[in-house]
Design a protein around this motif. Structure first.
Motif, mmCIF file in Angstrom:
data_model
loop_
_atom_site.group_PDB
_atom_site.id
_atom_site.type_symbol
_atom_site.label_atom_id
_atom_site.label_comp_id
_atom_site.label_asym_id
_atom_site.label_seq_id
_atom_site.Cartn_x
_atom_site.Cartn_y
_atom_site.Cartn_z
ATOM 1 N N THR A 149 0.841 -1.193 0.000
ATOM 2 C CA THR A 149 0.000 0.000 0.000
ATOM 3 C C THR A 149 0.880 1.248 0.000
ATOM 4 N N MET A 150 0.611 2.165 -0.950
ATOM 5 C CA MET A 150 1.416 3.370 -1.093
ATOM 6 C C MET A 150 0.580 4.608 -0.779
ATOM 7 N N PRO A 151 1.206 5.697 -0.357
ATOM 8 C CA PRO A 151 0.472 6.960 -0.229
ATOM 9 C C PRO A 151 -0.160 7.359 -1.556
ATOM 10 N N ALA A 152 -1.247 8.114 -1.487
ATOM 11 C CA ALA A 152 -1.961 8.511 -2.708
ATOM 12 C C ALA A 152 -1.327 9.710 -3.387
ATOM 13 N N SER A 153 -0.777 10.664 -2.602
ATOM 14 C CA SER A 153 -0.215 11.875 -3.205
ATOM 15 C C SER A 153 0.676 12.590 -2.209
ATOM 16 N N PHE A 154 1.634 13.369 -2.747
ATOM 17 C CA PHE A 154 2.453 14.276 -1.954
ATOM 18 C C PHE A 154 2.292 15.677 -2.508
ATOM 19 N N THR A 155 2.257 16.661 -1.614
ATOM 20 C CA THR A 155 2.215 18.054 -2.065
ATOM 21 C C THR A 155 3.373 18.881 -1.548
ATOM 22 N N ARG A 156 4.175 18.331 -0.641
ATOM 23 C CA ARG A 156 5.229 19.148 -0.052
ATOM 24 C C ARG A 156 6.297 18.281 0.594
ATOM 25 N N LEU A 157 7.467 18.881 0.784
ATOM 26 C CA LEU A 157 8.529 18.348 1.627
ATOM 27 C C LEU A 157 8.537 19.181 2.896
ATOM 28 N N LEU A 158 8.308 18.533 4.004
ATOM 29 C CA LEU A 158 8.208 19.212 5.296
ATOM 30 C C LEU A 158 9.547 19.126 6.008
ATOM 31 N N LEU A 159 10.137 20.287 6.281
ATOM 32 C CA LEU A 159 11.391 20.374 7.011
ATOM 33 C C LEU A 159 11.099 20.908 8.407
ATOM 34 N N GLY A 160 11.337 20.115 9.403
ATOM 35 C CA GLY A 160 11.152 20.598 10.753
ATOM 36 C C GLY A 160 9.716 20.494 11.213
ATOM 37 N N ALA A 161 9.419 19.487 11.979
ATOM 38 C CA ALA A 161 8.077 19.324 12.522
ATOM 39 C C ALA A 161 8.164 18.378 13.711
ATOM 40 N N GLY A 162 7.101 18.325 14.460
ATOM 41 C CA GLY A 162 7.117 17.527 15.671
ATOM 42 C C GLY A 162 7.824 18.270 16.783
ATOM 43 N N LEU A 163 8.407 17.544 17.702
ATOM 44 C CA LEU A 163 9.129 18.122 18.821
ATOM 45 C C LEU A 163 10.624 17.950 18.592
ATOM 46 N N GLY A 164 11.411 18.509 19.484
ATOM 47 C CA GLY A 164 12.846 18.327 19.384
ATOM 48 C C GLY A 164 13.564 19.486 18.745
ATOM 49 N N SER A 165 14.887 19.469 18.889
ATOM 50 C CA SER A 165 15.748 20.504 18.343
ATOM 51 C C SER A 165 16.905 19.825 17.633
ATOM 52 N N TYR A 166 17.318 20.381 16.498
ATOM 53 C CA TYR A 166 18.387 19.757 15.727
ATOM 54 C C TYR A 166 18.938 20.738 14.704
ATOM 55 N N TRP A 167 20.094 20.361 14.133
ATOM 56 C CA TRP A 167 20.676 21.083 13.009
ATOM 57 C C TRP A 167 20.595 20.183 11.785
ATOM 58 N N LEU A 168 20.099 20.724 10.696
ATOM 59 C CA LEU A 168 19.944 19.978 9.448
ATOM 60 C C LEU A 168 21.023 20.438 8.481
ATOM 61 N N SER A 169 21.829 19.499 7.977
ATOM 62 C CA SER A 169 22.916 19.874 7.072
ATOM 63 C C SER A 169 22.660 19.474 5.628
ATOM 64 N N LYS A 170 21.991 18.339 5.374
ATOM 65 C CA LYS A 170 21.764 17.886 4.001
ATOM 66 C C LYS A 170 20.398 17.235 3.865
ATOM 67 N N VAL A 171 19.741 17.484 2.744
ATOM 68 C CA VAL A 171 18.521 16.773 2.356
ATOM 69 C C VAL A 171 18.627 16.477 0.867
ATOM 70 N N ARG A 172 18.486 15.214 0.495
ATOM 71 C CA ARG A 172 18.555 14.827 -0.910
ATOM 72 C C ARG A 172 17.355 13.972 -1.273
ATOM 73 N N HIS A 173 16.805 14.223 -2.447
ATOM 74 C CA HIS A 173 15.732 13.390 -2.980
ATOM 75 C C HIS A 173 16.162 12.805 -4.317
ATOM 76 N N TYR A 174 15.946 11.519 -4.479
ATOM 77 C CA TYR A 174 16.209 10.810 -5.730
ATOM 78 C C TYR A 174 14.872 10.327 -6.278
ATOM 79 N N ALA A 175 14.668 10.480 -7.563
ATOM 80 C CA ALA A 175 13.379 10.114 -8.169
ATOM 81 C C ALA A 175 13.233 8.620 -8.369
ATOM 82 N N ILE A 176 14.252 7.838 -8.049
ATOM 83 C CA ILE A 176 14.186 6.382 -8.182
ATOM 84 C C ILE A 176 14.346 5.740 -6.815
#
Length: 315
Positions: A275-302
């Motif tokens: 079972t797969m998700p039906a659709s995506f509309t966004r990439l969400l950076l930073g949500a939920g609780l907690g604190s952190y530093w984000l250095s890299k985000v990569r998306h591959y279409a495969i």
């Protein structure tokens, strides 16, 4: 990396976000946070930007870039914290963390008893976590105590100049800025660093969703020190792997129908959910609780092979 006669190489990412440069990628279409906050700039100066300003933090002693800073909402219980004076606050029986800069001393009395000595001049920071009884806590200050926080939490966040600071949230709208994004297959890779581990039941997450949470693929860190992933519908909620605060966490999820891989620092787990998700509309950076530093985000279409994501998260 060579396995048998094959060399494993990850392809060039379709989206490659780098957050160590100190510049907010223009594809981040929304950035929100209420209240005045703080961060250390590249010159080692403490900055205090206003609401809705992204922060690129640095280690104040070495000036090493840490990345894009995300923090959960917090309240500073102290008044006039820039140069702290003796005061009393009401507390309950839960964990609190006192933090400050300077060579002075803060003596706790009433609901808790301790003498907390500073570590020296800025930017050396002293932190002290304790659990008081419910009641009135008095903080008696001697010497120089600067940029002080008292937070109802088990670890300190950045200095809060005002009464409170909202959570940092960034959003990238998928339709126009994330080429090749599909629910049918793909790979998401992140590198992030946490100053403290969240307790069970609390998580930070990064990933794709439809704005409602009904359709989502998320990488998460929390739950008492575990990095895992979750997808819905389909009900994937992996066991995850233990991680350590203060170290870079390299994490990836690769998906296609009936073939899921989740890797953390060279360890991997798999799922065959169809079972797969039906659709995506966004990439969400930073949500939920907690604190952190984000250095890299990569998306591959495969959907990258499991051996590849294991290798790419191994440092």
């Amino acid at each position: 990396m060579r396995i048998g006669s094959s060399i494993l190489r990850s392809p060039r990412p379709d989206t490659n976000l780098q957050f160590l440069s100190g510049l907010l990628d223009p594809r981040v279409s929304s950035w929100t946070r209420s209240g005045v906050c703080s961060y250390w700039d590249a010159a080692g100066a403490l900055q205090a930007p206003g609401a809705n300003v992204a922060r690129f933090d640095h280690a104040p002693l070495t000036l090493t870039p840490l990345g894009l800073m995300f923090e959960e909402a917090r309240t500073n219980l102290l008044t006039s914290p820039d140069t702290l004076a003796t005061q009393s606050v009401s507390v309950t029986a839960q964990a609190y963390t006192l933090s400050f800069y300077g060579s002075g001393t803060v003596t706790l009395s009433g609901a808790a008893t301790a003498t907390v000595a500073g570590t020296g001049v800025v930017p050396n920071r002293r932190t002290y976590t304790f659990t008081p009884t419910a009641g009135t806590l008095t903080l008696t200050v001697s010497g120089t105590v600067r940029y002080a926080n008292l937070e109802a939490a088990s670890y300190a966040t950045s200095y809060i100049p005002g009464a409170s600071r909202g959570a940092d949230t960034g959003i990238i709208l998928a339709a126009s800025t994330l080429p090749g994004l599909s629910v049918s297959q793909g790979t998401l890779y992140v590198e992030w660093l946490f100053p403290g581990i969240l307790p069970s039941g609390q998580v930070s997450f990064i990933g794709f969703d439809d704005g409602t949470g009904t359709n989502r693929i998320l990488l998460r860190v929390g739950q008492g020190g575990v990095a895992d992933m979750v997808s819905s519908p389909g009900g994937i909620d992996t066991s995850g792997f233990a991680v350590t605060a203060g170290t870079i966490i390299r994490q990836a999820v690769a998906w296609s129908s009936g073939s899921w891989g989740h890797a953390v620092n060279g360890q991997i787990e798999t799922s065959s959910v169809t079972t797969m998700p039906a659709s995506f509309t966004r990439l969400l950076l930073g949500a939920g609780l907690g604190s952190y530093w984000l250095s890299k985000v990569r998306h591959y279409a495969i959907r990258l092979p499991d051996a590849v994501i294991r290798t790419m998260t191994n440092g």
